[in-house]
Design a protein around this motif. Structure first.
Motif, PDB file in Angstrom:
ATOM      1  N   THR A  21     -75.146 -45.497  -0.206  1.00 51.65           N
ATOM      2  CA  THR A  21     -76.561 -45.122  -0.812  1.00 51.65           C
ATOM      3  C   THR A  21     -77.425 -43.866  -0.328  1.00 51.65           C
ATOM      4  OG1 THR A  21     -76.778 -47.856  -0.851  1.00 51.65           O
ATOM      5  CG2 THR A  21     -78.973 -46.430  -0.952  1.00 51.65           C
ATOM      6  N   ALA A  22     -77.082 -43.604   1.083  1.00 52.21           N
ATOM      7  CA  ALA A  22     -77.536 -42.642   1.577  1.00 52.21           C
ATOM      8  C   ALA A  22     -77.053 -41.336   0.987  1.00 52.21           C
ATOM      9  CB  ALA A  22     -77.675 -42.608   3.277  1.00 52.21           C
ATOM     10  N   ARG A  23     -75.874 -41.236   0.969  1.00 49.87           N
ATOM     11  CA  ARG A  23     -75.250 -40.195   0.019  1.00 49.87           C
ATOM     12  C   ARG A  23     -75.675 -39.690  -1.301  1.00 49.87           C
ATOM     13  NH1 ARG A  23     -70.486 -41.855   2.432  1.00 49.87           N
ATOM     14  NH2 ARG A  23     -69.722 -42.697   0.308  1.00 49.87           N
ATOM     15  N   GLU A  24     -75.939 -40.959  -2.058  1.00 47.44           N
ATOM     16  CA  GLU A  24     -76.407 -41.020  -3.592  1.00 47.44           C
ATOM     17  C   GLU A  24     -77.774 -40.654  -3.369  1.00 47.44           C
ATOM     18  OE1 GLU A  24     -76.063 -44.964  -4.821  1.00 47.44           O
ATOM     19  OE2 GLU A  24     -74.016 -44.780  -5.191  1.00 47.44           O
ATOM     20  N   PHE A  25     -78.715 -40.840  -2.465  1.00 49.18           N
ATOM     21  CA  PHE A  25     -79.980 -40.640  -2.264  1.00 49.18           C
ATOM     22  C   PHE A  25     -80.084 -39.061  -2.131  1.00 49.18           C
ATOM     23  CE2 PHE A  25     -83.934 -39.316  -0.223  1.00 49.18           C
ATOM     24  CZ  PHE A  25     -84.995 -39.820  -1.014  1.00 49.18           C
ATOM     25  N   GLU A  26     -79.056 -38.308  -1.222  1.00 48.49           N
ATOM     26  CA  GLU A  26     -79.193 -37.171  -1.027  1.00 48.49           C
ATOM     27  C   GLU A  26     -78.662 -36.409  -2.116  1.00 48.49           C
ATOM     28  OE1 GLU A  26     -77.690 -34.189   2.713  1.00 48.49           O
ATOM     29  OE2 GLU A  26     -76.056 -35.425   2.090  1.00 48.49           O
ATOM     30  N   ARG A  27     -77.895 -36.989  -2.856  1.00 54.42           N
ATOM     31  CA  ARG A  27     -77.305 -36.101  -4.164  1.00 54.42           C
ATOM     32  C   ARG A  27     -78.382 -35.999  -4.931  1.00 54.42           C
ATOM     33  NH1 ARG A  27     -76.703 -37.893  -8.586  1.00 54.42           N
ATOM     34  NH2 ARG A  27     -76.517 -40.068  -7.799  1.00 54.42           N
ATOM     35  N   MET A  28     -79.194 -36.999  -5.140  1.00 55.30           N
ATOM     36  CA  MET A  28     -80.296 -36.944  -6.159  1.00 55.30           C
ATOM     37  C   MET A  28     -81.358 -35.809  -5.581  1.00 55.30           C
ATOM     38  SD  MET A  28     -83.511 -39.369  -6.603  1.00 55.30           S
ATOM     39  CE  MET A  28     -83.738 -39.284  -4.726  1.00 55.30           C
ATOM     40  N   ALA A  29     -81.558 -35.911  -4.331  1.00 50.45           N
ATOM     41  CA  ALA A  29     -82.705 -35.008  -3.936  1.00 50.45           C
ATOM     42  C   ALA A  29     -82.045 -33.605  -3.866  1.00 50.45           C
ATOM     43  CB  ALA A  29     -83.084 -35.256  -2.493  1.00 50.45           C
ATOM     44  N   LEU A  30     -81.123 -33.300  -3.786  1.00 50.59           N
ATOM     45  CA  LEU A  30     -80.378 -31.958  -3.917  1.00 50.59           C
ATOM     46  C   LEU A  30     -80.355 -31.654  -5.518  1.00 50.59           C
ATOM     47  CD1 LEU A  30     -77.370 -32.013  -1.452  1.00 50.59           C
ATOM     48  CD2 LEU A  30     -79.375 -30.500  -1.256  1.00 50.59           C
ATOM     49  N   ALA A  31     -80.333 -32.427  -6.418  1.00 46.59           N
ATOM     50  CA  ALA A  31     -80.075 -32.327  -7.746  1.00 46.59           C
ATOM     51  C   ALA A  31     -81.602 -31.931  -8.121  1.00 46.59           C
ATOM     52  CB  ALA A  31     -79.732 -33.422  -8.385  1.00 46.59           C
ATOM     53  N   GLN A  32     -82.756 -32.625  -7.729  1.00 48.05           N
ATOM     54  CA  GLN A  32     -84.090 -32.345  -7.906  1.00 48.05           C
ATOM     55  C   GLN A  32     -84.487 -30.765  -7.452  1.00 48.05           C
ATOM     56  OE1 GLN A  32     -86.861 -34.128  -9.527  1.00 48.05           O
ATOM     57  NE2 GLN A  32     -84.717 -35.324 -10.332  1.00 48.05           N
ATOM     58  N   MET A  33     -84.000 -30.483  -6.265  1.00 47.28           N
ATOM     59  CA  MET A  33     -84.193 -29.249  -5.719  1.00 47.28           C
ATOM     60  C   MET A  33     -83.531 -28.085  -6.438  1.00 47.28           C
ATOM     61  SD  MET A  33     -84.654 -29.758  -1.518  1.00 47.28           S
ATOM     62  CE  MET A  33     -83.318 -30.986  -1.130  1.00 47.28           C
ATOM     63  N   LEU A  34     -82.301 -28.320  -6.666  1.00 48.83           N
ATOM     64  CA  LEU A  34     -81.749 -27.259  -7.547  1.00 48.83           C
ATOM     65  C   LEU A  34     -82.306 -26.972  -8.852  1.00 48.83           C
ATOM     66  CD1 LEU A  34     -78.101 -28.106  -6.290  1.00 48.83           C
ATOM     67  CD2 LEU A  34     -79.452 -26.211  -5.743  1.00 48.83           C
ATOM     68  N   SER A  35     -82.695 -28.172  -9.473  1.00 46.56           N
ATOM     69  CA  SER A  35     -83.471 -28.156 -10.971  1.00 46.56           C
ATOM     70  C   SER A  35     -84.767 -27.383 -10.923  1.00 46.56           C
ATOM     71  CB  SER A  35     -83.533 -29.543 -11.590  1.00 46.56           C
ATOM     72  OG  SER A  35     -84.472 -30.310 -10.931  1.00 46.56           O
ATOM     73  N   LEU A  36     -85.414 -27.650  -9.934  1.00 43.73           N
ATOM     74  CA  LEU A  36     -86.586 -26.909  -9.630  1.00 43.73           C
ATOM     75  C   LEU A  36     -86.426 -25.368  -9.278  1.00 43.73           C
ATOM     76  CD1 LEU A  36     -88.749 -29.206  -7.268  1.00 43.73           C
ATOM     77  CD2 LEU A  36     -89.229 -28.624  -9.542  1.00 43.73           C
ATOM     78  N   MET A  37     -85.501 -25.023  -8.882  1.00 45.63           N
ATOM     79  CA  MET A  37     -84.871 -23.746  -8.447  1.00 45.63           C
ATOM     80  C   MET A  37     -84.720 -22.929  -9.791  1.00 45.63           C
ATOM     81  SD  MET A  37     -81.778 -22.032  -6.269  1.00 45.63           S
ATOM     82  CE  MET A  37     -80.699 -22.700  -7.542  1.00 45.63           C
ATOM     83  N   GLU A  38     -84.002 -23.611 -11.010  1.00 46.25           N
ATOM     84  CA  GLU A  38     -83.678 -22.899 -12.024  1.00 46.25           C
ATOM     85  C   GLU A  38     -85.050 -22.748 -13.329  1.00 46.25           C
ATOM     86  OE1 GLU A  38     -80.441 -25.148 -13.204  1.00 46.25           O
ATOM     87  OE2 GLU A  38     -79.102 -24.391 -12.047  1.00 46.25           O
ATOM     88  N   THR A  39     -85.997 -23.145 -12.882  1.00 48.95           N
ATOM     89  CA  THR A  39     -87.038 -23.470 -14.008  1.00 48.95           C
ATOM     90  C   THR A  39     -87.712 -21.865 -14.264  1.00 48.95           C
ATOM     91  OG1 THR A  39     -88.926 -23.564 -12.226  1.00 48.95           O
ATOM     92  CG2 THR A  39     -88.149 -25.705 -13.233  1.00 48.95           C
ATOM     93  N   ASP A  40     -87.558 -21.101 -13.466  1.00 46.01           N
ATOM     94  CA  ASP A  40     -87.945 -19.718 -13.923  1.00 46.01           C
ATOM     95  C   ASP A  40     -87.077 -19.024 -14.203  1.00 46.01           C
ATOM     96  OD1 ASP A  40     -90.639 -20.425 -13.300  1.00 46.01           O
ATOM     97  OD2 ASP A  40     -90.946 -19.905 -11.239  1.00 46.01           O
TER      98      ASP A  40
END
Length: 113
Positions: A37-56
């Motif tokens: 569960t903790a790894r899944e949460f970290e994966r989701m958080a990283l995916a959110q951060m990486l997707s924000l990086m690509e917005t511009d």
């Protein structure tokens, strides 16, 4: 102020996810389940951060870009990047989440829930 706006949905998503994790931690029994569960949460958080990086940085319509197909499949690539990062040890989010889940479970057990 405009630079803060993209971060707000991420913060709201994270607080909702923490509440869900708190509720789930009360029912988890094994350390392996907590790790997962903790790894899944970290994966989701990283995916959110990486997707924000690509917005511009949308270069899909440039000369060497992939057009609509690149825009359509970019979220899958971002998800795979996040999965790879978390499988290689992550950035410490999973460790912190598991520690908090253990605290929540210990408090629930002490309270007799």
């Amino acid at each position: 102020m405009d630079s803060i706006a993209p971060i707000m949905p991420f913060a709201q998503t994270q607080s909702a996810s923490v509440e869900v994790l708190g509720a789930r931690a009360k029912t988890l029994k094994s350390s392996a389940e907590m790790d997962k569960t903790a790894r899944e949460f970290e994966r989701m958080a990283l995916a959110q951060m990486l997707s924000l990086m690509e917005t511009d940085t949308d270069i899909s319509d440039s000369m060497f870009g992939g057009g609509a197909a690149e825009r359509a499949f970019r979220p899958f690539l971002t998800e795979e990047y996040a999965k790879g990062f978390s499988e290689q040890g992550g950035i410490g989010i999973a460790t912190a989440v598991k520690r908090e889940m253990l605290k929540i479970q210990e408090r629930a057990q002490a309270a007799g829930v």
